[in-house]
Write a protein that holds these residues in place. Structure first.
Motif, PDB file in Angstrom:
ATOM      1  N   ASN A   1       0.836  -1.207   0.000  1.00 15.26           N
ATOM      2  CA  ASN A   1       0.000   0.000   0.000  1.00 15.26           C
ATOM      3  C   ASN A   1       0.865   1.250   0.000  1.00 15.26           C
ATOM      4  O   ASN A   1       0.580   2.226  -0.698  1.00 15.26           O
ATOM      5  CB  ASN A   1      -0.911   0.035   1.239  1.00 15.26           C
ATOM      6  CG  ASN A   1      -2.174  -0.747   1.058  1.00 15.26           C
ATOM      7  OD1 ASN A   1      -2.641  -0.953  -0.050  1.00 15.26           O
ATOM      8  ND2 ASN A   1      -2.730  -1.194   2.165  1.00 15.26           N
TER       9      ASN A   1
ATOM     10  N   ASN B   1       0.999   4.071  -3.106  1.00 16.00           N
ATOM     11  CA  ASN B   1       0.504   5.423  -2.846  1.00 16.00           C
ATOM     12  C   ASN B   1       1.614   6.395  -2.457  1.00 16.00           C
ATOM     13  O   ASN B   1       1.334   7.477  -1.948  1.00 16.00           O
ATOM     14  CB  ASN B   1      -0.541   5.370  -1.724  1.00 16.00           C
ATOM     15  CG  ASN B   1      -1.736   4.561  -2.122  1.00 16.00           C
ATOM     16  OD1 ASN B   1      -2.435   4.901  -3.054  1.00 16.00           O
ATOM     17  ND2 ASN B   1      -1.966   3.455  -1.426  1.00 16.00           N
TER      18      ASN B   1
ATOM     19  N   VAL C   1      -6.583   9.081  -1.901  1.00  9.80           N
ATOM     20  CA  VAL C   1      -6.102   7.852  -1.286  1.00  9.80           C
ATOM     21  C   VAL C   1      -7.089   7.479  -0.180  1.00  9.80           C
ATOM     22  O   VAL C   1      -7.686   8.356   0.446  1.00  9.80           O
ATOM     23  CB  VAL C   1      -4.662   8.029  -0.746  1.00  9.80           C
ATOM     24  CG1 VAL C   1      -4.608   9.029   0.369  1.00  9.80           C
ATOM     25  CG2 VAL C   1      -4.049   6.726  -0.323  1.00  9.80           C
TER      26      VAL C   1
ATOM     27  N   ALA D   1      -5.275   3.085   3.443  1.00  6.63           N
ATOM     28  CA  ALA D   1      -4.001   3.151   2.722  1.00  6.63           C
ATOM     29  C   ALA D   1      -3.118   4.262   3.298  1.00  6.63           C
ATOM     30  O   ALA D   1      -1.909   4.088   3.454  1.00  6.63           O
ATOM     31  CB  ALA D   1      -4.234   3.369   1.229  1.00  6.63           C
ATOM     32  N   ALA D   2      -3.730   5.388   3.623  1.00  3.75           N
ATOM     33  CA  ALA D   2      -2.971   6.489   4.239  1.00  3.75           C
ATOM     34  C   ALA D   2      -2.441   6.058   5.605  1.00  3.75           C
ATOM     35  O   ALA D   2      -1.291   6.333   5.944  1.00  3.75           O
ATOM     36  CB  ALA D   2      -3.849   7.738   4.375  1.00  3.75           C
TER      37      ALA D   2
ATOM     38  N   SER E   1       0.492   3.696   5.174  1.00  6.75           N
ATOM     39  CA  SER E   1       1.668   4.443   4.729  1.00  6.75           C
ATOM     40  C   SER E   1       2.285   5.226   5.884  1.00  6.75           C
ATOM     41  O   SER E   1       3.506   5.251   6.048  1.00  6.75           O
ATOM     42  CB  SER E   1       1.305   5.397   3.594  1.00  6.75           C
ATOM     43  OG  SER E   1       0.860   4.659   2.469  1.00  6.75           O
TER      44      SER E   1
END
Length: 113
Positions: free
Chosen positions: A21, A25, A55, A59-60, A63
């Protein structure tokens, strides 16, 4: 730079799905970090990134977890609520080093300007 390289390899080995992920991204997250830390000087969360950038919130969050493990961002506090990251605790220089390592290891395609 070898320490960061080892940390990137370790993050990939220990967090496979989150790492995928993260690399998928990466450029959106990089833009968000620059936006909040340099342009706005505002604190941010994964939800705020998900609301304002293309996004998803999970996923954020994945990350930001990887970036936290790599020492690029640091959460304001350790609590059960959503992690809030402060603009002063974003190391953009280290983020660029991580980007170079990911490109070198073919985990990321170089961004064409």
């Amino acid at each position: 730079m070898n320490d960061i390289r080892n940390d990137v390899v370790k993050a990939k080995d220990l967090n496979g799905r989150q790492f995928n992920n993260f690399t998928s991204n990466f450029y959106v997250i990089k833009s968000a970090l620059r936006y909040y830390s340099v342009n706005q000087g505002l604190s941010f969360t994964a939800s705020k990134i998900g609301d304002e950038f293309p996004v998803s919130v999970p996923a954020a969050g994945s990350s930001l977890k990887i970036l936290s493990d790599l020492g690029v961002v640091e959460s304001r506090n350790d609590s059960s609520s959503a992690n809030r990251y402060m603009p002063d605790n974003v190391d953009l220089e280290k983020l660029l080093q991580v980007e170079d390592i990911l490109i070198e290891q073919l985990e990321l395609e170089e961004f064409n300007k």
